[in-house]
Design an enzyme around this catalytic site. Sequence first.
Site, mmCIF file in Angstrom:
data_model
loop_
_atom_site.group_PDB
_atom_site.id
_atom_site.type_symbol
_atom_site.label_atom_id
_atom_site.label_comp_id
_atom_site.label_asym_id
_atom_site.label_seq_id
_atom_site.Cartn_x
_atom_site.Cartn_y
_atom_site.Cartn_z
ATOM 1 N N LYS A 127 0.838 -1.756 -0.068
ATOM 2 C CA LYS A 127 -0.103 0.217 0.283
ATOM 3 C C LYS A 127 0.448 0.921 0.013
ATOM 4 C CE LYS A 127 0.625 2.442 3.126
ATOM 5 N NZ LYS A 127 1.674 2.335 3.763
ATOM 6 N N TYR B 6 -4.933 3.444 6.288
ATOM 7 C CA TYR B 6 -5.123 2.863 6.968
ATOM 8 C C TYR B 6 -7.037 3.346 7.918
ATOM 9 C CZ TYR B 6 -0.738 0.537 6.964
ATOM 10 O OH TYR B 6 0.301 -0.022 6.969
#
Length: 372
Positions: free
Chosen positions: A137, A222
Amino acid sequence: MNSRRDFLQKVSLGIGVTALAGLPASAAAPSAPVVRAEKQLRVAIMGLGGYANIVAEAMQKCTMATLVGVVSGTPSKVDTWKKKYNIPDKNTYNYETVSEIKNNPDIDIVYVTTPNSLHHKHVLQIAATGKHVICEKPVADNAKQTREMIAACEKAGVKFYIGYRLHFEPHTRELIRMRESGELGKIMHVNNYMGFKSGDPTQWRLKKALAGGGAMMDVGVYALNGARYCTGEEPIWVTAQETKTDPIKFKEVDETITFQLGFPSGVIANCGTTYNFNNFERLYVIGEKGFVELSPAFGYGPIKGRTNAGPMNMPAHIPHQTLQMDGLADIILNNKPDPHITGHEGLKDMIVVDAVYESIRKGGQKIFINKA
Ligand code: NAD
């Protein structure tokens, strides 16, 4: 001081065995020898930096995934990894020779852990070799690149996963289970934030050309991904605000962003991210019947949590990457359905990230999300 490392690399206490529903039992106690399954997912890592080292160490405790190869532009790192992890010469590549992986029957999947803005190019390169790919990510710089990566992997017939390690983490899985089972009742509100004080001012994370963006790209994802698994819904609108208290250090990338996600049910997730202060890490989801609070919620753990019923008593901490790599190996080797960690999951996040930046460019305007 490397504050990112200080912040994220909280000590792994791996002191037990976990057998979560739907996941393979992995990672015996550190002192116990690892008993490897007969079938192994054979993994090469591309980009041997800080996170690659964490993944490689965590994989030493995997029962179904083995580190067998590397791709690196630095020969001295390749030498170190070869010795440390017993990697044969024939499984080592650099960025010029990486296409030759296609001729290597001993590598099943390549884990891309290079800087964010290289993910697009590197995933396309790996897809072209016919190997499965895991990409860290944030999946790419934007949704457009992510769509191209998904298309390339689909065309090549390879699997494309994002390194969303928390989807294998016990507290996170328990919160998703509680939400899906109705134990929390109708979800009413989400409040997630994730950030830290960034160290070295020369690092690639502060350069737009390599990072794609700042805190939002790196750790804001997140809070955003968490808002999506807290609600089980996709946002339909986004508003966002940015502040820069250190415009010199954060000249090229965002420093501190707050953003709000509106979901079809009417729930609003209020989220934040920063590169300029610590102690900013929490997930809080409130339903009509209960709540879950995780804090810390997104770092390497141990994650801690409480619900309306009291403290969450989850199995002893195991490095997330051990669970992640064994979990992925189980899915791939045993042909199990993919959980929410594919390129499509990454795309859903990038669509929202694009909208966050668009809202900021437009002075906090509400951006309605067009999924097409
Ligand atoms: P890092 O700087 O420590 O490592 C990056 C690696 O890429 C280095 O080995 C570097 O040599 C290599 N590289 C190849 N081409 C490069 C280039 N042109 N410029 C700079 N470096 C180049 O970074 P990191 O912390 O390991 O992060 C790598 C990726 O992993 C990022 O996408 C980051 O978001 C992700 N990450 C994920 C987690 C997680 O918990 N899932 C944690 C940390 C990092």
